[in-house]
Design a protein around this motif. Structure first.
Motif, PDB file in Angstrom:
ATOM      1  N   SER A 211      46.814  39.346  35.153  1.00  0.00           N
ATOM      2  CA  SER A 211      45.398  39.693  35.151  1.00  0.00           C
ATOM      3  C   SER A 211      44.536  38.450  34.945  1.00  0.00           C
ATOM      4  N   GLN A 212      44.988  37.567  34.062  1.00  0.00           N
ATOM      5  CA  GLN A 212      44.233  36.355  33.762  1.00  0.00           C
ATOM      6  C   GLN A 212      44.158  35.420  34.965  1.00  0.00           C
ATOM      7  N   GLN A 213      45.134  35.498  35.838  1.00  0.00           N
ATOM      8  CA  GLN A 213      45.178  34.621  37.011  1.00  0.00           C
ATOM      9  C   GLN A 213      44.479  35.237  38.230  1.00  0.00           C
ATOM     10  N   THR A 214      44.046  36.486  38.112  1.00  0.00           N
ATOM     11  CA  THR A 214      43.378  37.148  39.231  1.00  0.00           C
ATOM     12  C   THR A 214      41.904  36.759  39.237  1.00  0.00           C
ATOM     13  N   LEU A 215      41.483  36.121  40.305  1.00  0.00           N
ATOM     14  CA  LEU A 215      40.145  35.555  40.383  1.00  0.00           C
ATOM     15  C   LEU A 215      39.104  36.605  40.763  1.00  0.00           C
ATOM     16  N   ALA A 216      37.898  36.454  40.239  1.00  0.00           N
ATOM     17  CA  ALA A 216      36.763  37.257  40.679  1.00  0.00           C
ATOM     18  C   ALA A 216      36.114  36.533  41.849  1.00  0.00           C
ATOM     19  N   THR A 217      36.062  37.175  43.007  1.00  0.00           N
ATOM     20  CA  THR A 217      35.593  36.517  44.230  1.00  0.00           C
ATOM     21  C   THR A 217      34.410  37.270  44.842  1.00  0.00           C
ATOM     22  N   SER A 218      33.883  36.708  45.904  1.00  0.00           N
ATOM     23  CA  SER A 218      32.772  37.359  46.612  1.00  0.00           C
ATOM     24  C   SER A 218      33.250  38.386  47.634  1.00  0.00           C
ATOM     25  N   SER A 219      34.572  38.632  47.708  1.00  0.00           N
ATOM     26  CA  SER A 219      35.096  39.804  48.433  1.00  0.00           C
ATOM     27  C   SER A 219      35.900  40.621  47.421  1.00  0.00           C
ATOM     28  N   PRO A 220      35.178  41.295  46.498  1.00  0.00           N
ATOM     29  CA  PRO A 220      35.809  41.861  45.299  1.00  0.00           C
ATOM     30  C   PRO A 220      36.809  42.969  45.542  1.00  0.00           C
ATOM     31  N   SER A 221      36.687  43.696  46.643  1.00  0.00           N
ATOM     32  CA  SER A 221      37.638  44.777  46.896  1.00  0.00           C
ATOM     33  C   SER A 221      39.040  44.253  47.176  1.00  0.00           C
TER      34      SER A 221
END
Length: 469
Positions: free
Chosen positions: A302-312
């Motif tokens: 979870s910590q390595q999962t990035l929040a991006t501008s294609s969130p889905s």
């Protein structure tokens, strides 16, 4: 047509029973004993069908336990002009020899409506046939949740508990879900990322005693009916892209998070649809791109999962990959179970020995798109055509460009309307998308959501207190 589990612990069962179960009792996923075959003559005979009629034909190959007239009534209710006022799956050409497959004309302006509207019809049918209730527990990274809630809102005997990651969806996506006031809709914002929410759903679904006591089901893409309904638009798109051109092969690029949409394309190809390449487009959370390029499957924390501008697509452990791996491993449940044991022990599943088959026998390609790529692609498409595409579709277009071949149409599966991601659109092209009065009202409406820690006990307690019986 019967269905078995990828892990070998489920007796063969029919479509409607599989539909209500979600996860198989052994923790695996339901798959057909074999894919139905569609020959050239049958495929050609479908060319003039309306979408609802095509859906009846394709879904009918999988749902053999539903009488054809009742299935037809469901598909016509699901795919009506009222539900899809902008037309059903229009195709439109953009620059670079690419055709967009328009999947975002439904109630929540996202491709998930294509399957979820049918799921709302068929689940109600299956529940009435069984004489029971259902408590749907699902996880969403953005669009599945709103599509499910809009498909099931107000339906008798069905409650929806939808988990989403706090602060990880766009404002538009949150409004589509949290503004609903129907008593059977429960929004739960989990302190974590999508994978945390998905793991909570799997934990409850994997507890057979709790699952049966509370009549739990699933509507995210672990539900096979979602995949089956998505198969339809691959046939529809091929029939229109090749009209008058015979059995021409096409390639299809698919923005991918949980591997459900591209799995539907894989099923269509396996049924006989002339697909040359299935191109998986990932964002910065590119676990699947790494797998298809190297043969190493290495889910991230979870910590390595990035929040991006294609969130889905901010997903690091794609549930539906198991259905593909089942085929890759010779449809052998023991090899499937051994693979997950290897992954649990080492944090990586090494399938490099199978790498030549991924691109060869199975026809997969893949690539990664970044935020900068999304902005550049949105801008390039807008300047060339005046068409505005959403960030996820931009990921698909960016990766598709590397796989365009002369004489082979390249289709890109559209993900959502760009209005759902106004901030990124403004950054890319400086355009403010005009919203309808109805959408503005939705964005301004009060929101109703329960915030919850990433805690299985808290979720169990909430579901127990609010479940339909």
């Amino acid at each position: 047509m019967q269905y078995i589990s990828t892990r070998g612990g489920m007796e063969p069962t029919e479509f409607c029973e599989t539909l209500l179960e979600g996860l198989a009792p052994d923790g695996g996923l339901a798959v057909p004993t074999q894919l139905p075959a569609v020959d050239a003559d049958t495929l050609e005979s479908w060319r003039g069908l309306a979408y609802a009629d095509l859906a009846t034909e394709v879904i009918g190959l999988f749902a053999t336990d539903i009488p054809r007239d009742e299935l037809s009534a469901m598909t016509h209710a699901a795919y009506s002009a009222e539900k899809f006022p902008g037309g059903i799956v229009p195709l439109r050409d953009i620059d670079g020899g690419i055709t967009l497959v328009g999947l975002s004309e439904g109630p929540t302006l996202a491709f998930k409506d294509m399957a979820m509207q049918f799921l709302g019809q068929v689940m109600e049918y299956a529940l009435e046939r069984r004489g029971t209730t259902l408590n749907i527990v699902g996880a969403t990274s953005g669009d599945t949740g709103s599509a499910a809630e809009h498909a099931f809102r107000g339906k008798k005997h069905i409650n929806v508990f939808m988990l989403s990651p706090q602060g990880r969806m766009s404002g538009f996506q949150r409004a589509q879900m949290f503004s609903l006031t129907d008593e059977n809709i429960h929004n739960i914002a989990v302190d974590g990322v999508f994978d945390d929410a998905q793991n909570l759903v799997k934990a409850l679904s994997g507890d057979l005693e709790f699952k049966r006591a509370h009549n739990l089901g699933a509507v995210n893409s672990i539900n096979l009916a979602r995949i089956v309904a998505q198969v339809v638009y691959y046939f529809w798109a091929w029939l229109r892209a090749t009209d008058g051109r015979g059995r021409l092969e096409v390639s299809v690029a698919v923005p991918s998070g949980n591997f459900g949409n591209i799995l539907a394309g894989y099923f269509a190809k396996g049924m006989g649809l002339p697909i040359r390449k299935l191109v998986l487009a990932a964002n910065e959370n590119n676990v699947l791109d790494e797998f298809f390029r190297t043969g190493l499957y290495r889910p991230r924390s979870s910590q390595q999962t990035l929040a991006t501008s294609s969130p889905s697509m901010d997903i690091s452990k794609a549930s539906n990959l198991e259905r593909f791996l089942f085929d890759l491993l010779g449809r052998d449940p023991q090899r499937m179970n051994d693979a997950w044991a290897e992954l649990d022990a080492n944090g990586v599943l090494d399938l490099t020995a199978e790498l030549p088959r991924l691109a060869g026998e199975f026809g997969f390609g893949s690539g990664t798109s970044t935020h900068a790529d999304r902005l550049a692609t949105i801008k390039a498409v807008y300047e060339a055509t005046g068409d505005i595409i959403d960030p996820h579709t931009a990921d698909g277009v960016k990766v598709a460009r590397d796989y365009v071949e002369e004489g082979v149409p390249m289709l890109v599966m559209e993900t959502a309307k760009p209005a759902k991601f106004q901030e990124t659109i403004t950054e890319a092209i400086g355009v403010e998308i005009e919203l309808s009065d109805e959408l503005r009202e939705m964005l301004d409406a009060p929101q109703r959501v329960v915030e919850m820690p990433n805690d299985e006990r808290a979720l169990r307690a909430y579901v127990s207190d609010h479940a339909a019986h």
